[in-house]
Structure formats: structure tokens, C-alpha cells
Design a protein around this motif. Structure first.
Motif, short mmCIF file in Angstrom:
data_model
loop_
_atom_site.label_atom_id
_atom_site.label_comp_id
_atom_site.label_asym_id
_atom_site.label_seq_id
_atom_site.Cartn_x
_atom_site.Cartn_y
_atom_site.Cartn_z
N ALA A 275 23.58 40.24 31.10
CA ALA A 275 24.86 39.88 30.49
C ALA A 275 25.46 38.75 31.30
N ALA A 276 26.44 38.07 30.69
CA ALA A 276 26.97 36.85 31.29
C ALA A 276 27.85 37.09 32.50
N PRO B 62 21.42 35.99 28.59
CA PRO B 62 22.67 35.56 27.97
C PRO B 62 22.78 34.04 27.86
N ASP B 63 21.87 33.32 28.49
CA ASP B 63 21.87 31.86 28.48
C ASP B 63 20.42 31.39 28.52
N LYS B 64 20.16 30.21 29.04
CA LYS B 64 18.80 29.69 29.07
C LYS B 64 18.04 30.06 30.34
N ASP B 65 18.67 30.80 31.25
CA ASP B 65 18.04 31.13 32.52
C ASP B 65 17.30 32.46 32.41
N ALA C 37 16.74 34.39 35.75
CA ALA C 37 17.91 35.15 36.20
C ALA C 37 18.05 36.44 35.38
N ALA C 38 17.76 36.36 34.09
CA ALA C 38 17.84 37.55 33.25
C ALA C 38 16.84 38.61 33.70
N ARG C 39 15.66 38.17 34.09
CA ARG C 39 14.67 39.13 34.58
C ARG C 39 15.12 39.79 35.87
N ARG C 40 15.82 39.04 36.72
CA ARG C 40 16.38 39.66 37.92
C ARG C 40 17.45 40.67 37.56
N SER D 247 14.12 41.16 24.59
CA SER D 247 13.68 41.53 25.93
C SER D 247 12.98 40.37 26.63
N VAL D 248 13.35 40.19 27.90
CA VAL D 248 12.68 39.19 28.74
C VAL D 248 11.51 39.80 29.50
#
Length: 277
Positions: free
Chosen positions: A78-79, A114-117, A120-123, A157-158
């Protein structure tokens, strides 16, 4: 051919994942399973919420069914920190629901970026599981990480390969965190059988549906077993070699199947399960 690669002789491991008969309420799905002598059911949280948690538990118990899993937890990225905490809080509620319903496994659909990263989402997924695990363990619920096909990376899902799921799960004891092998999401992976072997002792679920050619829809395009290209027997043999002999969930998102009378869908599901899985 090895004995465990032969057709199943009974439906003792068969589980109806509720989404396969999406038009049915929880009560209707439970009653349908009882009529069809399908011994397991996998519940979805929105269906449980519609019926009420206590009533859902009563219906399942009165029908003599067992709950193979509860879907879904996850959606960790989430952002903002506040939003991420809200996701953790909702996952704790999901754990409570799983425990009350007698489901050993909460299936984690880990969530998109939540964005193009995407890194970071996987973290965020890793951090979310780390935060959730102690509570789940205290409730006697295992967390099953389900990798989703890469075509879902931007929406659902990432975590997109069994290797990714294994890497996260291996940080924990097998009785805490494991993986869910859904053939629709992993059949294509050239590393599939090595990763199933790597997951030995920590496979918490096995889901089946077929990959249709051409794929009619990104979400709603799963097929009934035997209508597509997946080699179910080989994959089942691999997960059994890796130690999994638990329930086998049929999980199908397909409007044509949803539009069938539920009892007909269950009858077809049983037939195809015996023929192909």
C-alpha cells in the motif's frame, strides 16, 4: 506407471473452492457439497461475511464438511504506512475467521504494487508476512503463499513464481508459512518441478483448473480440468512426492461454469477430477 500417478479411486481429497460455484451462497454451496458427497470446501471471506461467521461455521459443521482453506489474506502493499497497517489488521481478522471455521490454512494473495516500484512492493509483502506470522501461529493457522501467474503482477500479486514464494516461506518453520501450488498459475514455469521439490514439507494447498487455448479472459478464463493443456497427473505426482497428500481444491473463474446450475457444475467437477487429476 507409479501407483500414485494412477487416477484417483475416490473423491476423498476433493474440495470445492467456493468461487467455482460463485452464484451459490455459502449455505447453497455447503448443501450442494453434501448432496454431491464432496467432503471438503474452501471458503471465501466475502461469502462468509454474507452468511455471518457463526452461521458459516454451523452450516459447515452440520453438513459434516471440512474446510480446506480460507481465501483470502494478503494484499500487503500500500502507498502509506497507515494503509499497510490497515492491511495487517484485516489479515489478523482473516486469521481469526480461519481459526473459527477450522481452516488450517489462510491463502495469501499477496497484492500488487501501489506504484511502479515492484521491488518495493515485494519487500512490503515480506514485511507483511513477517508481521502477521506470529499472530497466525498463536491462532494455529498456517499462512499459504500462493504465487500468481505473471499476467496478474500489476493487479493482484507481485509474487509470481514458486521460487519467490519458496524463498519467503523458507524464512519460517513449515508449520508457520508454506506455499500453495495452483496449477493455473505455475504450470508454465520451466523451474516448476525443481521448485515443487524445494517446497517439500511446506506445501499447504494444491489447486486445479485448466489453461484454455486461447485464453478467453485474463480473470475469467480458467477451464474445467481436461479442457486445456495442463498436465495434472505429473504435477500431482510431484506435489505428492514432496509430501503433500491434503485436499485438492477445484478453483475456477469462468462465467460459463458460474452460469451452470450448481449441482451440474459439481457433477462435472467430480467427473473431470477423477478423469484428469
Amino acid at each position: 506407471m507409479a501407483e500414485h500417478a494412477q487416477p484417483l479411486q475416490s473423491i476423498e481429497r476433493l474440495s470445492l473452492n467456493q468461487i467455482t460455484t460463485d452464484r451459490w451462497s455459502l449455505r447453497e454451496a455447503v448443501e450442494g457439497c453434501a448432496r454431491a458427497e464432496v467432503p471438503w470446501i474452501a471458503l471465501w471471506r466475502h461469502k462468509v461475511a454474507e452468511a455471518g461467521l457463526a452461521e458459516s461455521k454451523r452450516l459447515v459443521q452440520d453438513a459434516g464438511l471440512r474446510v480446506s482453506s480460507l481465501c483470502r489474506g494478503g494484499m500487503f502493499p500500500a502507498a502509506t504506512a497507515a494503509e499497510r497497517q490497515a492491511r495487517i489488521d484485516d489479515n489478523r481478522r482473516a486469521v481469526d475467521e480461519a481459526a473459527e471455521l477450522g481452516a488450517d490454512v489462510l491463502v495469501l494473495v499477496c497484492g500488487p504494487a501501489p506504484d511502479k516500484d515492484i521491488a518495493a512492493a515485494r519487500r512490503m509483502v515480506e514485511e507483511g508476512i513477517e508481521q502477521l506470522m506470529p499472530y497466525a501461529e498463536s491462532c494455529g493457522v498456517k499462512l499459504g503463499i500462493e504465487p500468481l501467474h505473471p499476467m496478474y503482477a500489476a493487479e493482484r500479486s507481485v509474487i509470481n513464481t514458486l521460487a519467490q514464494a519458496n524463498t519467503i516461506a523458507e524464512r519460517y518453520k513449515p508449520e508457520q508459512v508454506g506455499v500453495v501450488v495452483d496449477v493455473f498459475h505455475v504450470w508454465w514455469d520451466p523451474d516448476l518441478y525443481a521448485q515443487i521439490a524445494r517446497a517439500s514439507g511446506r506445501i499447504l494447498g494444491f489447486h486445479v483448473s485448466d489453461w484454455l487455448v486461447p485464453v478467453p479472459d485474463l480473470l475469467m478464463g480458467r477451464g474445467m480440468m481436461g479442457d486445456g493443456v495442463i498436465d495434472f497427473r505429473r504435477i500431482r505426482q510431484a506435489v505428492e512426492t514432496a509430501g503433500y497428500f491434503g485436499p485438492i481444491e477445484v478453483e475456477i473463474f469462468n462465467q460459463t461454469i458460474w452460469d451452470m446450475p450448481g449441482d451440474e457444475a459439481l457433477a462435472l467437477m467430480k467427473q473431470r477430477y477423477l478423469e484428469h487429476v
